[in-house]
Each structure stands twice: as structure tokens, then as C-alpha cells.
Design an enzyme around this catalytic site. Structure first.
Site, short mmCIF file in Angstrom:
data_model
loop_
_atom_site.label_atom_id
_atom_site.label_comp_id
_atom_site.label_asym_id
_atom_site.label_seq_id
_atom_site.Cartn_x
_atom_site.Cartn_y
_atom_site.Cartn_z
N HIS A 58 0.83 -1.20 0.00
CA HIS A 58 0.00 0.00 0.00
C HIS A 58 0.87 1.26 0.00
O HIS A 58 2.01 1.22 -0.42
CB HIS A 58 -0.99 -0.04 1.16
CG HIS A 58 -1.76 -1.33 1.20
ND1 HIS A 58 -2.79 -1.61 0.33
CD2 HIS A 58 -1.58 -2.45 1.95
CE1 HIS A 58 -3.25 -2.83 0.56
NE2 HIS A 58 -2.52 -3.37 1.54
N GLU A 73 -2.74 0.40 7.61
CA GLU A 73 -1.78 -0.64 7.25
C GLU A 73 -0.54 -0.07 6.58
O GLU A 73 0.58 -0.56 6.80
CB GLU A 73 -2.45 -1.65 6.32
CG GLU A 73 -1.56 -2.79 5.89
CD GLU A 73 -2.23 -3.72 4.88
OE1 GLU A 73 -1.57 -4.69 4.47
OE2 GLU A 73 -3.40 -3.46 4.52
N HIS A 127 2.65 -7.17 4.40
CA HIS A 127 1.29 -6.67 4.63
C HIS A 127 0.81 -6.97 6.05
O HIS A 127 1.42 -7.75 6.78
CB HIS A 127 0.33 -7.33 3.64
CG HIS A 127 0.59 -6.95 2.22
ND1 HIS A 127 -0.13 -5.98 1.56
CD2 HIS A 127 1.52 -7.40 1.34
CE1 HIS A 127 0.35 -5.84 0.33
NE2 HIS A 127 1.36 -6.69 0.18
N GLU A 189 1.50 -11.92 5.19
CA GLU A 189 0.45 -11.32 6.02
C GLU A 189 0.86 -11.60 7.46
O GLU A 189 0.57 -12.64 8.03
CB GLU A 189 -0.91 -11.95 5.70
CG GLU A 189 -1.45 -11.64 4.32
CD GLU A 189 -2.09 -10.25 4.23
OE1 GLU A 189 -1.85 -9.41 5.13
OE2 GLU A 189 -2.83 -10.01 3.25
#
Length: 226
Positions: A58, A73, A127, A189
Site C-alpha cells: 500500500h 496498514e 502486509h 500477512e
């Protein structure tokens, strides 16, 4: 060749140049370097290093997930990615790059392209997870190409031990950044930002340092088996 085709080629080259500039925007190239070469013989002779591209998920106009506390995030992925960078740069066999070094938006298709153009040995996209049920927690690691499984397994094993989060496994998934990568690539993740306990740990400085070390250790273990 038509004018339309030529225009398309020029635009593609412009986007790639912009992407590579972004990768080293905040730190000079010599500062970004720190990773192993193509083979151990070359490494022993000091003639080559492994190129690692760290991709903080992101950024900019894309905030990513909103955590239990409301924090974004994109800030977490950048903070952790910088720590991974710092861990790896301490080892002279690595040359390390980041797809972004500040709160900048990078197009999805450009992230893997940066690694491809650098001929990177591995691509690591970092992430924080999210889910509508705040009780869901844990660490999971994704890969796509079969030659990425070993890398995913090594890093995931280190992450589970370091984070203390539930082990949600290593899974095959066709995320674009994984499909587009020409070399081993994984999508981490680390934990669920929407789970209050996970998020509290993930946002702590001490936990990020341990997590970064775990990712670095997983990468080193992967190359040690070449």
C-alpha cells in the site's frame, strides 16, 4: 510500426524509469545495497551479491486495512519493511532495495516490475491482514510459482516462532505481485490488524524488530541451502 505502438512503448519505458527512481528515492543506491549474489562461489570471491526487493504494501492514496485502533496498514508495512532493510544491510552478501521508502503510492503492476528490472533474486511483499470478524488472528504466507515455495516456507517458519501468532499456514495464491514476479516471491500477512491483540503487538517497536529479524533469518536460511 504505428504511432500508437511507438507511443505505448515510450509510455511503458517512462513508467519503468519512474518506478526505479521511486525505489531509491529516499536513499542513495549505495545505501540501498546489502544482499547475497548469484551463487556461493561468486559470493566467496566477493564478486556478486543477492538482490532482495522489499515491498511495503500500500502507500499514498492507498491506505490498506484500517486496524482495530484505526491506524492504517500502509504505515505499519513501511515501518516493518525499513527494519527488514536495516537487518539485511548488515550482511555484506545482500543488496537490498525497497519499492517505496516513504508514504508514496506505487502502482500494483510496478512493484514486481521493479524487482524484475533489477533482476532481483527474491521479492518480499509485506502486509497486515484484515477480516470482518475481529477475533480472527494469525500469520499466513502466500506464494504463487512453485519455485517460491521454499522461500515462503523458510520465512513463514521464522515468522510464526517470532510473532507468537497463530500459524495460518503457507498457501498458494495468485496475487498480482506474485504472478508478475519472474523470480521467487512471497506475500507476507504478518498478523491481523483488525484483531486488537495482534495489532497491539504489530505496532510495538520491539515486536517489529523481532519480526524484521525473523524475515531476514528466513531469507538467509533460504539462500544457505542453495
Amino acid at each position: 510500426m504505428s504511432i500508437i505502438v511507438l507511443t505505448g512503448m515510450v509510455w511503458s519505458l517512462y513508467k519503468l524509469s519512474a518506478s526505479l527512481t521511486l525505489a531509491s528515492a529516499s536513499l542513495p543506491l549505495t545505501e540501498l545495497a546489502v544482499s547475497p549474489g548469484k551463487n556461493h562461489a561468486a559470493l566467496q570471491n566477493g564478486t556478486s551479491r543477492y538482490k532482495i526487493v522489499i515491498d511495503p504494501g500500500h502507500g499514498g492514496k492507498d491506505p490498506g486495512a484500517a486496524g482495530a485502533s484505526g491506524k492504517q496498514e500502509k504505515a505499519y508495512t513501511l515501518a516493518l519493511s525499513k527494519k527488514v532493510f536495516d537487518q539485511l544491510r548488515q550482511d555484506p552478501v545482500f543488496e537490498v532495495f525497497m519499492t517505496r521508502t516513504d508514504d508514496t503510492f506505487v502502482e500494483l503492476e510496478d512493484r514486481a516490475q521493479i524487482a524484475n528490472e533489477l533482476d532481483a533474486d527474491v521479492f518480499i511483499s509485506i502486509h497486515g491482514n484484515t477480516y470482518k470478524d475481529p477475533d480472527v488472528s494469525g500469520t499466513e504466507t502466500f506464494y504463487y510459482a512453485d519455485d517460491s515455495f521454499a522461500l515462503a516456507r523458510k520465512i513463514h517458519g521464522q515468522l510464526v516462532k517470532s510473532t507468537g501468532f497463530k500459524d495460518r499456514g503457507v498457501k498458494k495464491e495468485g496475487w498480482k505481485v506474485l504472478r508478475d514476479s519472474k523470480h521467487p516471491a512471497v506475500f507476507l500477512e504478518v498478523g491481523y490488524l483488525t484483531n486488537r491483540d495482534d495489532e497491539t503487538d504489530m505496532l510495538s517497536e520491539a515486536h517489529q524488530i523481532r519480526t524484521a529479524q525473523a524475515i531476514a533469518n528466513g531469507i538467509k536460511q533460504y539462500f544457505a541451502e542453495f
